[in-house]
Write an enzyme that holds these catalytic residues in place. Structure first.
Site, PDB file in Angstrom:
ATOM      1  CD  GLU A 126      12.622   5.240   8.650  1.00  0.00           C
ATOM      2  OE1 GLU A 126      12.124   6.144   9.372  1.00  0.00           O
ATOM      3  OE2 GLU A 126      13.066   5.431   7.512  1.00  0.00           O
ATOM      4  CD  GLU A 130      10.203  13.286  10.586  1.00  0.00           C
ATOM      5  OE1 GLU A 130      11.162  12.767  10.006  1.00  0.00           O
ATOM      6  OE2 GLU A 130       9.202  12.636  10.954  1.00  0.00           O
ATOM      7  CB  CYS A 154      12.906   9.702   7.367  1.00  0.00           C
ATOM      8  SG  CYS A 154      13.983   8.524   6.522  1.00  0.00           S
ATOM      9  CE  LYS A 177      -1.619   2.954   2.749  1.00  0.00           C
ATOM     10  NZ  LYS A 177      -1.753   4.115   1.827  1.00  0.00           N
TER      11      LYS A 177
END
Length: 496
Positions: free
Chosen positions: A254, A390, A293, A179
């Site tokens: 992750e 983030e 990331c 997905k």
């Protein structure tokens, strides 16, 4: 624009059961790139059923395909990726907003991943023999595929992140349902097409395009899914983990990072050293508009060189050429969506309200699209949201330290722990600081490179498990001990 059938179940392309579709937008100007199927829970169920059947089948099923044949298929996929490198790179550039050269590099990295896992699985032996202390016993530890894997990937590196999951899953003998992000699914569709062209049997690779809720949520909770591997944000990752808990399936996560880039003054003692450290700080923060990331979004610089370093960094940041990623000379593309643009603007506004000093950027350029100028925020501190959370945008914060201990403390003062960089001319200091940093990858006098043969993942809230390297293959396996008694005889434990 006609709908592209982007749900792949049991070897067949189809529309969503509901008939729903989604427009995929070009982040450069918000025009429609494609119209894709918007899958739901029913589509996810059908894909899992196909993957389950392909895994549980008879002698010819994928888990029982000889390792050499599985590896050969991965190599054929690698060759097809290189054949279509320009086309796929362009599609990745347009869908995700990155520059064309970044798109090409992504295709090369994906190719490397497929080749690496092909080589790794072929090079293994037949299991680890265990000495049972008796010549009448043969004892061996072997590795078998987990089963049906749900692979959920993010929007920033659609093709690359898919390859980090698909290649080891196939090498280990699993079947899967993939997905992709609903925002950037187009190159993932191409990957499934290449797997089919390479000869992968029907049902081994299944694809459902659609949103995290309900598609991702259904895959995470599905009782016939044996493993879920998710790359994305912390909030979504915790939801995946909760959903997977009821069936006690394997989980690999992750979940990003807030990554420090520590610059000691001695790294800037020469003109060449100074230029390199500044250049790499720009690369660390602004590649793919900071939508990485492992972006080095926290610059932590030693006090004696802080002012000179930040002034030069801001000067160069202002000169970064932003625009359509396929245009010549463009160095930085747009953010992926209007939502991500608004999120970036909100973080910058909050930082300025909390006392940060704007040294570069901090605004949208004129014109259409989801562009935001590379931004440098000086005089930041750990209490600021922009330092702790983030952003996933082209925003670099600057903190200052005076001692080595203070540098390490600042770099480790985060709930994440994905990656970090250390810049110093002192080899002893480099090793000391790298050893003390609580991050899954530490670069010394560099930032961003990775190797498919080296594990990737983080400490703390950056996730669970590792991708790439031997550990990346192990994520997709179960370990089994087979104990064979070569001379069975009665035990006589019970007298009767």
């Amino acid at each position: 624009m006609a709908e592209q059938q982007t749900i792949h179940v049991g070897g067949e392309w189809r529309s969503a059961v509901s008939g729903a579709t989604r427009d995929i937008l070009d982040p450069v100007d918000a025009t429609t790139l494609a119209v894709v199927a918007e899958g739901g829970a029913e589509d996810a169920d059908a894909a899992v059923a196909a993957a389950r059947a392909a895994f549980d089948g008879g002698q010819g099923a994928w888990p029982r395909t000889p390792v050499a044949e599985r590896a050969a298929l991965l190599r054929r996929v690698a060759a097809l990726l290189q054949r279509d490198r320009e086309k796929i790179g362009l599609l990745e550039s347009r869908d995700a907003g990155k520059t064309l050269e970044e798109g090409r590099v992504d295709v090369d990295c994906v190719t490397d991943a497929f080749r690496y896992f092909a080589d790794l699985v072929v090079g293994e032996g037949g299991g680890r023999v265990v000495d049972a202390g008796s010549p009448d016993v043969h004892s061996v530890v072997v590795h078998e595929p987990v089963g049906v894997c749900a692979l959920i990937t993010p929007w920033n590196y659609p093709l690359l992140q898919a390859s980090w999951k698909v290649a080891p899953a196939l090498a280990a003998g699993n079947t899967f349902v993939l997905k992709p992000s609903e925002i950037t699914p187009l190159t993932t569709v191409v990957l499934i097409e290449l797997l089919t062209e390479a000869g992968l049997p029907p049902g081994v690779a299944n694809l459902v395009t659609g949103p995290g809720d309900p598609v991702g949520a259904r895959l995470a909770e599905h009782p016939d899914v044996d493993l879920v591997s998710f790359t994305g944000g912390l909030v979504s990752g915790t939801k995946v983990m909760r959903a997977a808990a009821d069936t006690v399936k394997k989980v690999a996560l992750e979940l990003g990072g807030k990554n420090p880039n520590v610059v000691f003054a001695d790294a800037c003692a020469t003109d060449e050293g100074f230029d390199t450290a500044v250049d790499q700080a720009l690369n660390a923060a602004f590649i793919h508009s900071g939508q990485v990331c492992s972006a080095g979004s926290r610059l932590i610089v030693e006090e004696p060189v802080r002012e000179r370093f930040v002034a030069e960094l801001a000067r160069r940041a202002e000169r970064i050429r932003i625009g359509h990623g396929t245009d010549d000379g463009i160095e930085c593309g747009p953010l992926v969506s209007a939502q991500q643009l608004a999120r970036t603007e909100e973080y910058v506004a909050s930082a300025l309200a909390e006392g940060a000093v704007l040294r570069a950027g901090g605004e949208r350029p004129d014109g259409p699209g989801y562009f935001y100028r590379p931004t440098v925020l000086d005089h930041c501190h750990r209490a600021m949201r922009v330092v702790r959370e983030e952003v996933f945008g082209p925003v670099l914060t600057v903190e200052t330290f005076r001692t080595e201990d203070e540098a390490v403390a600042l770099a480790n003062d985060t709930e994440y722990g994905l990656a970090g960089g250390v810049w110093t001319a002192d080899p002893g200091r480099a090793r000391r600081v790298a050893g003390r940093l609580r991050h899954g990858t530490v670069w010394i006098n560099d930032f961003h490179p990775y190797l498919p043969q080296a594990e990737w993942g983080g400490f703390g809230k950056s996730g669970i498990g590792r991708e790439l390297g031997p550990s990346g293959l192990a994520e997709y396996r179960e370990t089994k001990h087979v104990y064979q008694n070569l001379a069975p005889r009665p035990v006589r434990w019970f007298a009767g």
